[in-house]
Write an enzyme that holds these catalytic residues in place. Structure first.
Site, PDB file in Angstrom:
ATOM      1  CG  ASP A   6      -1.898   1.100   1.290  1.00 32.74           C
ATOM      2  OD1 ASP A   6      -2.694   1.228   0.341  1.00 32.74           O
ATOM      3  OD2 ASP A   6      -1.884   1.857   2.278  1.00 32.74           O
ATOM      4  CD  GLU A  48      -2.161   2.437  -3.494  1.00 33.16           C
ATOM      5  OE1 GLU A  48      -3.304   2.853  -3.732  1.00 33.16           O
ATOM      6  OE2 GLU A  48      -1.682   2.368  -2.344  1.00 33.16           O
TER       7      GLU A  48
END
Length: 532
Positions: A218, A277
């Site tokens: 993330d 990401e």
């Protein structure tokens, strides 16, 4: 054409993840096993047969670690434990074992940028006071102004409001401020602190030893912050996550040392994959994350952000290919996820949006690289216009109820039956309400319909894995009528998209699959086709 040799340090020419179809499981919305209206790990386990039938190579689980759930799991309080909302360690182990028995890999979400303010480290930092060792793991700063009542800098939070929250010190007086680029419950970690890096290594090894096949990381471009946390005046925005290339909160050069450290751990587990990401628009900067000693894959969001326009789709594809070319990495493609509106809605909604989403799915699966499918996309689910009183995304509160947040794309899946909760749970209702009209979109109903969106996904994924024409890393473009695009893989597959307003004649070749029934060689508007 043979695949180019891998650069030094990268795995062999065809690691499993290079062209895999990943299925993103948002656990709380996938399947509930215990009747509380919220999906869980045992629920995922119970539907592995469905995922095997769909034909995916791997599942990516959104966070299931222990969390107060201020941001639905992205505020982690214990990164090496399962949250009771989703089950326990035995449920997780059983899921991994059963998935592997079906040749489905399991990738976990990893959240290294921040932790919950309920994490033991942050609680210790609050007790320890200014200047303490415990506070060095975070970004604590004195405030500005004569009484320290102003934030340390002018950074905003991505969820609305300032990126700083002031605490009360142990003696009861107003105290320092801590940085949170997202919600106030998500305190940013200080990656200059060795404890932070050491703890992440423990977390990586813990889950890899549990049998997971890798991690989706993330905010993988956001962990490193500039040391002096300077003010920033040019708060320009762009289409990528709403921040500009000069944004000091992201893409600082020091982040690459963090990824090298992560990669050294993963290299001890040869089949494991690290997927970042990365909201970075610049090709050269994006490629830096995919150097041989950093990430294996990185999300490219240009296709997600492209509108229903053939030229825009072609530009997005060309950007995706160009972004990885210099490092010979595999591109990635996705049309939706838990943070963006579903493709059916983005492409116009209703029958038109569904037709366009079906067509774009064929475009994505025709491209070289890895493809990520968000749960429910294979059913053609649209966003849901939810009433205000059920919204739970922190964006809704942080924006003062001016931005509705992401709940509309997170509504639980419909499995069977004619009325909510459509077999998702034995409870009377789901954590976000399902619309009654989803009775036409249930898994049960679509499995019985050879022309359904689910049947189209199944057939497309099957052909992609079996047909030799999907080989090769290069894409060649055809000349196309206005509003259309056509490309050919080096293996021999041709993909045609008609985003125009009139039918077009297909090029030469045998029809392999189309997103809509054809009349002769005519491809109707809002459709795509594969030929060999």
């Amino acid at each position: 054409m043979s695949q180019p040799a891998s650069p030094p340090g990268r795995p062999g020419p065809s690691p499993w993840w290079r062209s895999a179809v990943f299925y993103q499981v948002y656990p709380r919305s996938f399947m509930d096993s215990n009747g509380d209206g919220i999906g869980d790990l045992a629920g995922v386990h119970s539907r592995l047969g469905y995922l095997e039938l769909l034909g995916v190579d791997a599942i990516w689980l959104n966070p299931v670690m222990r969390s107060p759930m201020a941001d639905h799991g992205y505020d982690v309080s214990d990164p090496r434990d399962i949250d009771p909302l989703f089950g326990d360690a035995a449920d997780f182990d059983a899921l991994v074992e059963a998935a592997h028995a079906r040749d489905i890999r399991v990738v976990m979400d990893l959240v290294p940028n921040h932790v919950s303010t309920e994490h033991p480290w942050f609680r210790e930092a609050l007790r320890a006071g200014p200047g303490s060792r415990a506070r060095q793991r975070f970004h604590f700063r004195d405030g500005r102004g004569p009484d320290g009542g102003e934030p340390p800098n002018n950074w905003p939070s991505l969820f609305g409001g300032p990126a700083w929250t002031r605490i009360t010190e142990p003696d009861g007086t107003p105290g320092q401020w801590y940085l949170h680029v997202f919600a106030r419950e998500q305190a940013d970690l200080n990656w200059d602190d060795e404890d932070v890096a050491d703890d992440l290594e423990k977390t990586l090894r813990f889950w890899l030893d549990c049998g997971v096949d890798g991690f989706r990381i993330d905010v993988a471009h956001g962990m490193a912050k500039p040391p002096d946390l300077p003010d920033h005046e040019a708060w320009e925005t762009n289409e990528l996550l709403g921040h500009s290339p000069s944004d000091p909160r992201f893409n600082n050069p020091e982040v690459h040392d963090i990824h090298r450290r992560i990669r050294r751990v993963l290299d001890a587990y040869p089949d494991a994959v690290a997927i970042g990401e990365i909201w970075v628009d610049n090709h050269e900067l994006f490629a830096e994350y995919l150097r041989p000693d950093e990430l294996h894959l990185a999300f490219d969001f240009h296709l997600t952000l492209a509108g229903w326009d053939a030229d825009a789709v072609r530009v997005a594809i060309e950007k995706g290919l160009a972004a990885v070319a210099s490092v010979q990495a595999s591109p990635t493609w996705t049309l939706s996820n838990h943070d963006v509106d579903r493709e059916v809605t983005r492409y116009g909604g209703g029958a038109v949006g569904t037709a366009r989403a079906r067509a774009m799915m064929l475009v994505a699966l025709a491209l070289p690289g890895a493809v990520f499918v968000y749960n429910g996309a294979e059913l053609g689910l649209p966003n849901v216009d939810l009433p205000d009183d059920v919204l739970q995304d922190p964006v809704w509160e942080r924006s003062g109820h001016t931005e509705r947040g992401r709940d509309g794309c997170r509504v639980p899946l419909p499995w069977e039956g004619k009325t909510p909760p459509f077999g998702f749970t034995s409870a009377a209702s789901t954590w976000l309400p399902q619309p009654p009209e989803w009775s036409a979109l249930t898994v049960e109903k679509q499995l019985e319909d050879v022309d359904s969106t689910l049947s189209l996904y199944r057939r497309a994924i099957e052909l992609r894995s079996e047909q030799k024409e999907f080989a090769g890393d290069e894409v060649g473009w055809y000349g196309s009528p206005p509003g259309c695009l056509a490309f050919r893989r080096t293996g021999g597959l041709t993909c045609v998209l008609n985003a125009g307003d009139r039918p077009v004649e297909l090029p030469e070749g045998t029809l392999l699959l189309a997103s809509t029934p054809l009349t002769g060689r005519q491809l109707t508007p809002d459709a795509a086709a594969w030929l060999i």
